[in-house]
Design a protein around this motif. Structure first.
Motif, PDB file in Angstrom:
ATOM      1  N   ASP A 259       0.832  -1.210   0.000  1.00  0.00           N
ATOM      2  CA  ASP A 259       0.000   0.000   0.000  1.00  0.00           C
ATOM      3  C   ASP A 259       0.864   1.257   0.000  1.00  0.00           C
ATOM      4  N   VAL A 260       2.054   1.162   0.631  1.00  0.00           N
ATOM      5  CA  VAL A 260       2.979   2.288   0.615  1.00  0.00           C
ATOM      6  C   VAL A 260       3.477   2.511  -0.812  1.00  0.00           C
ATOM      7  N   VAL A 261       3.845   1.403  -1.454  1.00  0.00           N
ATOM      8  CA  VAL A 261       4.391   1.488  -2.822  1.00  0.00           C
ATOM      9  C   VAL A 261       3.335   2.057  -3.772  1.00  0.00           C
ATOM     10  N   LEU A 262       2.132   1.517  -3.688  1.00  0.00           N
ATOM     11  CA  LEU A 262       1.066   1.957  -4.603  1.00  0.00           C
ATOM     12  C   LEU A 262       0.669   3.419  -4.346  1.00  0.00           C
ATOM     13  N   THR A 263       0.542   3.777  -3.075  1.00  0.00           N
ATOM     14  CA  THR A 263       0.167   5.166  -2.753  1.00  0.00           C
ATOM     15  C   THR A 263       1.271   6.116  -3.198  1.00  0.00           C
ATOM     16  N   ASP A 264       2.499   5.708  -2.962  1.00  0.00           N
ATOM     17  CA  ASP A 264       3.639   6.530  -3.369  1.00  0.00           C
ATOM     18  C   ASP A 264       3.597   6.779  -4.880  1.00  0.00           C
ATOM     19  N   GLN A 265       3.289   5.717  -5.633  1.00  0.00           N
ATOM     20  CA  GLN A 265       3.262   5.882  -7.094  1.00  0.00           C
ATOM     21  C   GLN A 265       2.073   6.749  -7.527  1.00  0.00           C
ATOM     22  N   ARG A 266       1.002   6.693  -6.784  1.00  0.00           N
ATOM     23  CA  ARG A 266      -0.136   7.563  -7.104  1.00  0.00           C
ATOM     24  C   ARG A 266       0.235   9.031  -6.862  1.00  0.00           C
ATOM     25  N   TYR A 267       0.914   9.279  -5.702  1.00  0.00           N
ATOM     26  CA  TYR A 267       1.339  10.654  -5.416  1.00  0.00           C
ATOM     27  C   TYR A 267       2.293  11.159  -6.502  1.00  0.00           C
ATOM     28  N   THR A 268       3.194  10.284  -6.952  1.00  0.00           N
ATOM     29  CA  THR A 268       4.147  10.665  -7.994  1.00  0.00           C
ATOM     30  C   THR A 268       3.394  11.011  -9.280  1.00  0.00           C
ATOM     31  N   PHE A 269       2.380  10.193  -9.595  1.00  0.00           N
ATOM     32  CA  PHE A 269       1.579  10.439 -10.796  1.00  0.00           C
ATOM     33  C   PHE A 269       0.878  11.802 -10.706  1.00  0.00           C
ATOM     34  N   VAL A 270       0.260  12.051  -9.541  1.00  0.00           N
ATOM     35  CA  VAL A 270      -0.478  13.319  -9.364  1.00  0.00           C
ATOM     36  C   VAL A 270       0.478  14.504  -9.448  1.00  0.00           C
ATOM     37  N   ASN A 271       1.632  14.329  -8.828  1.00  0.00           N
ATOM     38  CA  ASN A 271       2.623  15.404  -8.847  1.00  0.00           C
ATOM     39  C   ASN A 271       3.051  15.728 -10.279  1.00  0.00           C
ATOM     40  N   ARG A 272       3.284  14.663 -11.067  1.00  0.00           N
ATOM     41  CA  ARG A 272       3.696  14.857 -12.466  1.00  0.00           C
ATOM     42  C   ARG A 272       2.582  15.558 -13.245  1.00  0.00           C
ATOM     43  N   LEU A 273       1.366  15.125 -12.993  1.00  0.00           N
ATOM     44  CA  LEU A 273       0.218  15.703 -13.693  1.00  0.00           C
ATOM     45  C   LEU A 273       0.071  17.195 -13.353  1.00  0.00           C
ATOM     46  N   VAL A 274       0.226  17.494 -12.051  1.00  0.00           N
ATOM     47  CA  VAL A 274       0.108  18.891 -11.609  1.00  0.00           C
ATOM     48  C   VAL A 274       1.182  19.747 -12.269  1.00  0.00           C
ATOM     49  N   GLN A 275       2.381  19.183 -12.371  1.00  0.00           N
ATOM     50  CA  GLN A 275       3.470  19.943 -13.005  1.00  0.00           C
ATOM     51  C   GLN A 275       3.169  20.220 -14.479  1.00  0.00           C
ATOM     52  N   GLN A 276       2.428  19.291 -15.105  1.00  0.00           N
ATOM     53  CA  GLN A 276       2.093  19.485 -16.518  1.00  0.00           C
ATOM     54  C   GLN A 276       1.043  20.585 -16.721  1.00  0.00           C
ATOM     55  N   VAL A 277       0.134  20.692 -15.774  1.00  0.00           N
ATOM     56  CA  VAL A 277      -0.982  21.620 -15.978  1.00  0.00           C
ATOM     57  C   VAL A 277      -0.863  22.926 -15.209  1.00  0.00           C
ATOM     58  N   MET A 278       0.116  23.003 -14.312  1.00  0.00           N
ATOM     59  CA  MET A 278       0.258  24.233 -13.517  1.00  0.00           C
ATOM     60  C   MET A 278       1.637  24.836 -13.691  1.00  0.00           C
ATOM     61  N   THR A 279       1.693  26.140 -13.767  1.00  0.00           N
ATOM     62  CA  THR A 279       2.988  26.821 -13.805  1.00  0.00           C
ATOM     63  C   THR A 279       3.106  27.614 -12.516  1.00  0.00           C
ATOM     64  N   ARG A 280       4.068  27.217 -11.702  1.00  0.00           N
ATOM     65  CA  ARG A 280       4.248  27.924 -10.430  1.00  0.00           C
ATOM     66  C   ARG A 280       5.208  29.088 -10.614  1.00  0.00           C
ATOM     67  N   PRO A 281       5.017  30.153  -9.847  1.00  0.00           N
ATOM     68  CA  PRO A 281       6.003  31.242  -9.917  1.00  0.00           C
ATOM     69  C   PRO A 281       7.359  30.733  -9.433  1.00  0.00           C
ATOM     70  N   ALA A 282       8.420  31.318  -9.982  1.00  0.00           N
ATOM     71  CA  ALA A 282       9.781  30.850  -9.646  1.00  0.00           C
ATOM     72  C   ALA A 282      10.021  30.941  -8.137  1.00  0.00           C
ATOM     73  N   ALA A 283       9.635  32.081  -7.543  1.00  0.00           N
ATOM     74  CA  ALA A 283       9.811  32.221  -6.090  1.00  0.00           C
ATOM     75  C   ALA A 283       8.490  31.879  -5.407  1.00  0.00           C
ATOM     76  N   HIS A 284       8.576  31.093  -4.354  1.00  0.00           N
ATOM     77  CA  HIS A 284       7.379  30.682  -3.628  1.00  0.00           C
ATOM     78  C   HIS A 284       6.766  31.904  -2.939  1.00  0.00           C
ATOM     79  N   ALA A 285       5.517  32.218  -3.284  1.00  0.00           N
ATOM     80  CA  ALA A 285       4.880  33.399  -2.698  1.00  0.00           C
ATOM     81  C   ALA A 285       4.634  33.177  -1.204  1.00  0.00           C
ATOM     82  N   LEU A 286       5.044  34.146  -0.402  1.00  0.00           N
ATOM     83  CA  LEU A 286       4.858  34.016   1.046  1.00  0.00           C
ATOM     84  C   LEU A 286       3.453  34.468   1.430  1.00  0.00           C
TER      85      LEU A 286
END
Lengths: 96, 578
Positions: B90-117
């Motif tokens: 369950d750790v392995v599968l959940t970890d891979q799901r988080y990785t998938f979501v993270n990759r997807l978010v990176q594809q559809v979102m552009t974050r500002p270079a500096a993290h807004a405080l």
């Protein structure tokens, strides 16, 4: 990613705030909270909070419903040191 | 941050696990497809649940006739994959799901270079700063105690006036109607219950103002930051950082603070913190500070109260440092993460709830533990020991209470308060710290009574006085607010006259200290801050740490209090202070 979060918490030097850790891992704090909640369910991270159990014995006056003084402390998370051989002995309900 | 929008008919992203996992999912799915009992579920979803060890799905599977072949197959797959990944599936599968979501978010979102405080981040940069954090914490504590000592003073005087004036007068009138005027029943009601319980209840405005200030800090999110800042200091000194969390709770009450030590992982840390927590000045001790500060240091009440709280923290840290490097050495520090809630604007409703909850607990205590103790103290005062008095009509110096208290008063003589009155108040303080004040009000009040002559008034005149004096008290409270920043709007007026009770207390301390009344009062305050906690806290310590450590706490704290109070008094005399 989950492993990275656990690793960071286990290897942390001193005390970190959740926000600091989220920034270090470049995660949204809400995402990090979800990941920590997963590890808490797995028993690899312990979540501690001073709850209002203090007066449940009824010894401290009449506040059996919970001690009004116990709410000031924030929630903390710490790694639980476990023997790797004990991993997966009990099935857990997954966090899907 | 910008988000790219995909039209609904765009390609659907599906979670694809690593090849080994996908093969296992397919293998299990193929078997599940053939089971009519599971037709309502997606086979892929079911297969993932089974790999993750979902207890509910496994239970449903176990009752099937095919379970005899299915379960061994599932076990074999799970064992093989777990051996490969070295972790729960369950750790392995959940970890891979988080990785998938993270990759997807990176594809559809552009974050500002500096993290807004965020605003919380910006405030935290100052409030939890390595060097600024502690001075800010101390400055806020200072404001809290200025509020409790200065701003609450007019309302305290009002409650005191109501209890010692109209309420006492009504009680006497009622008892006269009942035909028990001048009897021991009147003495019990007036000198026992009203003097004892009333002596503590007058501090309700002070405690309400303390709870108001603490509620502001708690609801705004600052209290968690205070714990975070102090935690860093504790850790720097080699103590367990988390020790300060119970200590923060200890500012309210020692009992939940002792139970809060359960959040520490190791027994040694728990015991050490349990020994240090009672040095934090609980709110029950506040009335003692306010009373003696009003008698001896009327202009410096805020400083006195602040100093007591600060001294408690310093003593706890110093003793903790010594213990950590001697008796409790060798405990490895475990890192931890603290949840700091975002800053919020406290709501009136929330603050009122906190104030009411805590004040109600205090008032309940006044009508239970404190009232019973006041009755017991009155009884002991009423019983004559030697002399020619009779029950409830004896010189207080000839009472059983004076005899019992006087038997160990000499222990406190080097500290400047070796009178039976002081030792008696400290003795009853073991029941609850507020009782120190109620006992003082009872034993010094007897002398004071003889000096005070009240004018006879009617019931309606009393009601009018209560209402008008309340208005004045509220007005003065508002005028007191600038005192927090040092602006005194009362300067043009004359200083308030001390009451007969205050005079009586002053004379008592002056007498027992050979003319060093202020020093002996300071020494007494230090002793009250540090000495043995109340009986409920002692019982909590016994429950949590066992008999042995309870006795270490009881005797150790008494010894520490005695020593520090001795240094304060004798040191002060040697330096020519007071």
């Amino acid at each position: 990613m989950l492993q990275q979060v656990l690793h960071e918490i286990e290897q942390a030097q001193g005390t970190w705030s959740l926000t600091e850790l989220a920034r270090k891992l470049e995660l949204e704090p809400g995402v990090l909270e979800g990941m920590i909640a997963f590890w808490v369910r797995k028993g690899r991270i312990a979540a501690d909070r001073v709850e209002g159990q203090a007066c449940s014995s009824g010894s401290c006056g009449d506040c059996a419903a919970g001690c009004p003084f116990a709410g000031a402390a924030p929630r903390t998370f710490r790694p639980v040191l476990i023997d790797p051989a004990t991993i997966s002995k009990q099935p857990e309900h997954p966090a899907e | 941050m910008t988000v790219s929008y995909f039209p609904l008919h765009a390609r659907r992203s599906t979670v694809n696990y690593e090849q080994r996992l996908e093969e296992a999912i397919t293998q299990i799915s193929n078997v599940l497809t053939m089971l009519p009992e599971f037709q309502q579920y997606q086979p892929r979803w079911l297969a993932i649940q089974l790999l993750e060890g979902d207890a509910d799905v496994l239970q449903q599977l176990q009752v099937l006739p095919q379970s005899g072949t299915l379960l061994p197959m599932l076990d074999e797959i799970r064992t093989r994959l777990q051996a490969h990944y070295g972790d729960d599936l369950d750790v392995v599968l959940t970890d891979q799901r988080y990785t998938f979501v993270n990759r997807l978010v990176q594809q559809v979102m552009t974050r500002p270079a500096a993290h807004a405080l965020t605003l919380s981040d910006k405030i935290d940069r100052v409030v939890t700063h390595r060097w600024l954090g502690i001075p800010i914490f101390l400055a806020l504590m200072w404001i809290v105690f200025k509020i409790t000592s200065d701003v609450a003073a007019p309302l305290l005087d009002w409650v005191d006036g109501v209890i010692t004036g109209p309420i006492t007068s009504w009680a006497v009138t009622l008892l006269t109607f009942a035909g028990v005027s001048g009897t021991w029943i009147e003495s019990l009601a007036v000198d026992g219950i009203i003097a004892g319980v009333g002596g503590v209840l007058v501090f309700v405005p002070v405690l309400m103002s303390l709870y108001f200030a603490l509620a502001l800090l708690e609801d705004s999110g600052y209290m968690a930051r205070a714990a975070f800042v102090m935690d860093r200091l504790m850790r720097t000194l080699g103590l367990h950082g988390k020790s300060f969390l119970p200590m923060i709770v200890g500012f309210g009450c020692t009992v939940p603070a002792i139970y809060a030590t359960r959040t520490l992982e190791h027994e040694k840390d728990r015991i050490l913190t349990g020994l240090l927590v009672p040095f934090m000045s609980c709110s029950a001790r506040l009335p003692v500070y306010i009373l003696l500060a009003a008698v001896f240091f009327p202009l410096y009440g805020g400083i006195i109260v602040f100093s007591m709280y600060l001294l408690g923290i310093i003593v706890a840290i110093v003793l903790g440092f010594i213990f950590k490097h001697t008796v409790f050495r060798g405990q490895e520090q475990i890192p931890f993460i603290m949840e700091l809630p975002p800053y919020r604007l406290p709501t009136l409703k929330g603050i009122w709830f906190h104030m009411w909850e805590k004040t109600a607990a205090f008032v309940r205590k006044a009508w239970t533990i404190i009232m019973i103790t006041s009755i017991v103290v009155w009884l002991l005062i009423a019983i004559p020991v030697g002399g020619s008095g009779s029950f409830a009509d004896t010189d207080i110096d000839q009472s059983a209470f004076a005899a019992i208290s006087g038997s160990f008063a000499q222990v406190f003589a080097p500290l400047g308060f070796g009178s039976w009155q002081s030792s008696g108040a400290l003795l009853t303080g073991f029941v609850a710290k507020e009782v120190v004040v109620s006992t003082m009000a009872q034993i010094y009040g007897v002398d004071a009574e003889e000096e005070e002559q009240a004018e006879a008034t009617t019931f309606f005149e009393d009601l009018g006085t209560i209402a008008t004096s309340f208005g004045s008290a509220v007005f003065d409270t508002v005028r007191s607010i600038p005192l927090i920043v040092g602006i005194n709007l009362f300067e043009a007026e004359e200083e308030e006259e001390p009451t007969a009770l205050m005079d009586s207390i002053r004379n008592g301390f002056e007498e027992s200290s050979g003319g060093h009344g202020a020093l002996s009062a300071l020494s007494f305050l230090v002793f009250v801050l540090l000495y043995t906690p109340c009986m409920v806290a002692t019982a909590a310590a016994r429950q949590e740490f066992g008999n042995r450590w309870m006795w270490v706490s009881v005797i150790g704290q008494f010894a520490v209090a005695w020593l520090v109070a001795l240094i304060v008094f004798q040191g002060g005399v040697l330096l020519g202070l007071g």
